[in-house]
Design an enzyme around this catalytic site. Structure first.
Site, mmCIF file in Angstrom:
data_model
loop_
_atom_site.group_PDB
_atom_site.id
_atom_site.type_symbol
_atom_site.label_atom_id
_atom_site.label_comp_id
_atom_site.label_asym_id
_atom_site.label_seq_id
_atom_site.Cartn_x
_atom_site.Cartn_y
_atom_site.Cartn_z
ATOM 1 C CB VAL A 153 -0.988 -0.010 1.188
ATOM 2 C CG1 VAL A 153 -1.818 1.269 1.215
ATOM 3 C CG2 VAL A 153 -1.911 -1.224 1.106
ATOM 4 C CB CYS A 154 3.951 2.201 1.838
ATOM 5 S SG CYS A 154 3.301 2.152 3.524
ATOM 6 C CB THR A 155 4.961 0.298 -3.094
ATOM 7 O OG1 THR A 155 5.998 -0.146 -2.206
ATOM 8 C CG2 THR A 155 5.500 0.376 -4.511
#
Length: 158
Positions: free
Chosen positions: A50-52
């Protein structure tokens, strides 16, 4: 609970490895005060799905933030070297700041204590700070798997 809109933004100096020389350099939030608006994107951890997605999406749209006279920073408790490796691998152009001591994460009240029983991380949160150093938009997502509402972020910058 994340600091609320209307609150003065706590100042900080954090390290980044991006932009090359010197290899690690400080970034001070208040250097933007009186100059430009600032978007702080707190995120749990580099090299996660999700961060990527979030940082690749924001990187591809950095021009829209520049057009709104805003500087965008990503903040996590990862080391600056892990952040640099992640940025290089994924093509992330957002300036990433390392809060390994968790001081800034605590100051903005977005510490995620005991995430998955492996340690303390930052919640996924966003703060828009005006040129005077005041928070004008604050959002912490209910889950680290959810992204902030970037339409509201851009509306707060407009």
């Amino acid at each position: 609970m994340a600091l609320a809109a209307g609150t003065p933004a706590p100042d900080f100096t954090l390290m980044t490895t991006q932009d090359g020389d010197p290899p690690v350099k400080p970034v001070k939030l208040s250097d933007n005060f009186g100059q430009k608006k600032t978007v702080l994107l707190f995120f749990p951890a580099a090299f996660t799905g999700v961060c990527t997605q979030e940082f690749c999406d924001v990187s591809s749209g950095l021009g829209a933030y520049a057009d709104l006279d805003a500087e965008v920073y990503g903040i996590s408790v990862d080391s600056p070297f892990a952040q640099q490796a992640w940025a290089e691998k994924e093509g992330i152009k957002v300036t990433l700041l390392s809060d390994q001591n968790k001081d800034v994460t605590k100051a903005y009240d977005v510490l995620f204590a005991g995430l998955l029983d492996i340690g303390d991380f930052s919640h996924r949160a966003v703060f828009v700070i005006d040129k005077d150093g005041k928070i004008v938009h604050s959002e912490q997502t209910p889950s680290p798997l959810e992204l902030p509402d970037f339409d509201k972020v851009k509306a707060a910058l407009a």
